[in-house]
Design a protein around this motif. Structure first.
Motif, short mmCIF file in Angstrom:
data_model
loop_
_atom_site.label_atom_id
_atom_site.label_comp_id
_atom_site.label_asym_id
_atom_site.label_seq_id
_atom_site.Cartn_x
_atom_site.Cartn_y
_atom_site.Cartn_z
N THR A 241 -15.03 -25.76 0.56
CA THR A 241 -14.05 -27.16 -0.12
C THR A 241 -12.65 -27.13 0.55
O THR A 241 -12.20 -26.26 0.96
CB THR A 241 -13.86 -26.80 -1.41
N PRO A 242 -12.06 -28.26 0.59
CA PRO A 242 -10.85 -28.50 1.20
C PRO A 242 -9.69 -27.71 0.94
O PRO A 242 -8.83 -27.48 1.29
CB PRO A 242 -10.48 -30.19 1.10
N THR A 243 -9.82 -27.47 -0.73
CA THR A 243 -8.76 -26.48 -1.16
C THR A 243 -8.94 -24.90 -1.21
O THR A 243 -8.23 -24.33 -1.75
CB THR A 243 -8.48 -26.92 -2.85
N LEU A 244 -10.34 -24.53 -0.77
CA LEU A 244 -10.68 -23.08 -0.91
C LEU A 244 -9.72 -22.33 -0.06
O LEU A 244 -9.17 -21.27 -0.65
CB LEU A 244 -11.87 -23.05 -0.39
N MET A 245 -9.35 -22.77 0.95
CA MET A 245 -8.45 -21.74 1.72
C MET A 245 -7.20 -21.56 1.37
O MET A 245 -6.55 -20.34 1.08
CB MET A 245 -8.11 -22.63 3.40
N GLN A 246 -6.49 -22.69 0.54
CA GLN A 246 -5.38 -22.59 -0.04
C GLN A 246 -5.49 -21.68 -1.49
O GLN A 246 -4.53 -20.73 -1.68
CB GLN A 246 -4.65 -23.84 -0.40
N GLU A 247 -6.72 -21.77 -2.15
CA GLU A 247 -6.95 -21.00 -3.29
C GLU A 247 -6.87 -19.50 -2.88
O GLU A 247 -6.37 -18.65 -3.59
CB GLU A 247 -8.13 -21.54 -3.86
N LEU A 248 -7.53 -19.15 -1.75
CA LEU A 248 -7.89 -17.72 -1.39
C LEU A 248 -6.39 -17.10 -1.18
O LEU A 248 -6.04 -16.09 -1.54
CB LEU A 248 -8.69 -17.59 -0.24
N LEU A 249 -5.57 -17.81 -0.27
CA LEU A 249 -4.32 -17.51 -0.07
C LEU A 249 -3.52 -17.11 -1.44
O LEU A 249 -2.71 -16.16 -1.57
CB LEU A 249 -3.59 -18.30 0.96
N GLU A 250 -3.36 -18.19 -2.21
CA GLU A 250 -2.66 -18.02 -3.36
C GLU A 250 -3.08 -16.85 -4.35
O GLU A 250 -2.17 -16.11 -4.74
CB GLU A 250 -2.68 -19.42 -4.09
N ARG A 251 -4.32 -16.69 -4.23
CA ARG A 251 -4.86 -15.73 -5.21
C ARG A 251 -4.43 -14.34 -4.31
O ARG A 251 -4.41 -13.11 -5.15
CB ARG A 251 -6.54 -15.66 -4.86
N GLU A 252 -4.09 -14.28 -3.15
CA GLU A 252 -3.34 -12.95 -2.79
C GLU A 252 -1.73 -12.90 -2.72
O GLU A 252 -1.12 -12.17 -2.32
CB GLU A 252 -3.98 -12.61 -1.20
N GLY A 253 -1.23 -14.14 -3.33
CA GLY A 253 0.28 -13.89 -3.79
C GLY A 253 0.81 -14.91 -2.56
O GLY A 253 2.13 -14.90 -2.74
N ILE A 254 0.21 -15.42 -1.88
CA ILE A 254 0.83 -16.14 -0.56
C ILE A 254 0.94 -17.69 -1.16
O ILE A 254 0.16 -18.29 -1.77
CB ILE A 254 -0.07 -16.25 0.50
N ARG A 255 2.33 -18.00 -1.26
CA ARG A 255 2.52 -19.43 -1.72
C ARG A 255 2.32 -20.34 -0.71
O ARG A 255 2.86 -20.17 0.60
CB ARG A 255 3.87 -19.36 -2.38
#
Length: 115
Positions: free
Chosen positions: A81-95
Motif C-alpha cells: 500500500t502507498p502508506t506501508l513504507m512510512q508506517e514501517l519506518l514510523e513503527r521503528e521510531g523514524i519520523r
DNA sequence: ACCGTGACTGGCA
DNA sequence: ATGCCAGCCACGG
C-alpha cells in the motif's frame, strides 16, 4: 525468480540484500550508498531494481529503510500500500513528514562501515 | 536482437 | 536555485 542466478554467490543482488539486512532498526541508508558499498560497477538504479524484487526473497529484506539521497521515500509506491513504507519506518521510531525522513542526516547509516 | 525504462545520482547549464 | 543529461546494468516488450 532467479532460482539459479549466474554466479549465485557473487551476484550483486545477493550482496545488496545482504547489506540491506544489516541496516539497524530505526536507521536508513540510500540507494547510492549501497551501490557504492557493493562495487562501482553497480549503479543506484540497479539497487532500486533489486529492491523491486526483494519482496519475495527470504529472509526478508527491510527495503523500507532504503531511501534516496535526499531522504525521500521514492519507493513507497512499490509497497503493498502507498502508506506501508512510512508506517514501517514510523513503527521503528523514524519520523516521516511529506514523504521525507526527518533528521535524515542523523539517521543515515553508512553501509561501508559494516562490511 | 534492439530499445526504452527504472524504488538513482552527480555534474553542468 | 532548478532542471536536464548521461551513465550505471538488467529485463520486458
Amino acid at each position: 525468480m532467479p532460482e539459479r542466478p549466474s554466479t549465485a554467490e557473487s551476484s550483486f543482488v545477493d550482496r545488496v540484500y545482504m547489506l540491506v539486512r544489516k541496516i539497524p532498526r530505526g536507521r536508513v541508508t540510500t540507494y547510492g550508498a549501497i551501490a557504492e558499498a557493493c562495487g562501482s560497477r553497480i549503479s543506484a538504479k540497479m539497487v532500486g531494481w533489486a529492491m523491486n524484487m526483494s519482496h519475495r526473497v527470504l529472509p526478508p529484506v527491510p527495503a523500507h529503510r532504503v531511501v534516496n539521497r535526499k531522504g525521500i521515500l521514492t519507493g513507497k509506491h512499490h509497497f503493498a500500500t502507498p502508506t506501508l513504507m512510512q508506517e514501517l519506518l514510523e513503527r521503528e521510531g523514524i519520523r516521516v513528514e511529506d514523504d521525507r525522513v526527518i533528521d535524515f542526516d542523523k539517521l543515515f547509516w553508512d553501509p561501508r562501515k559494516s562490511i
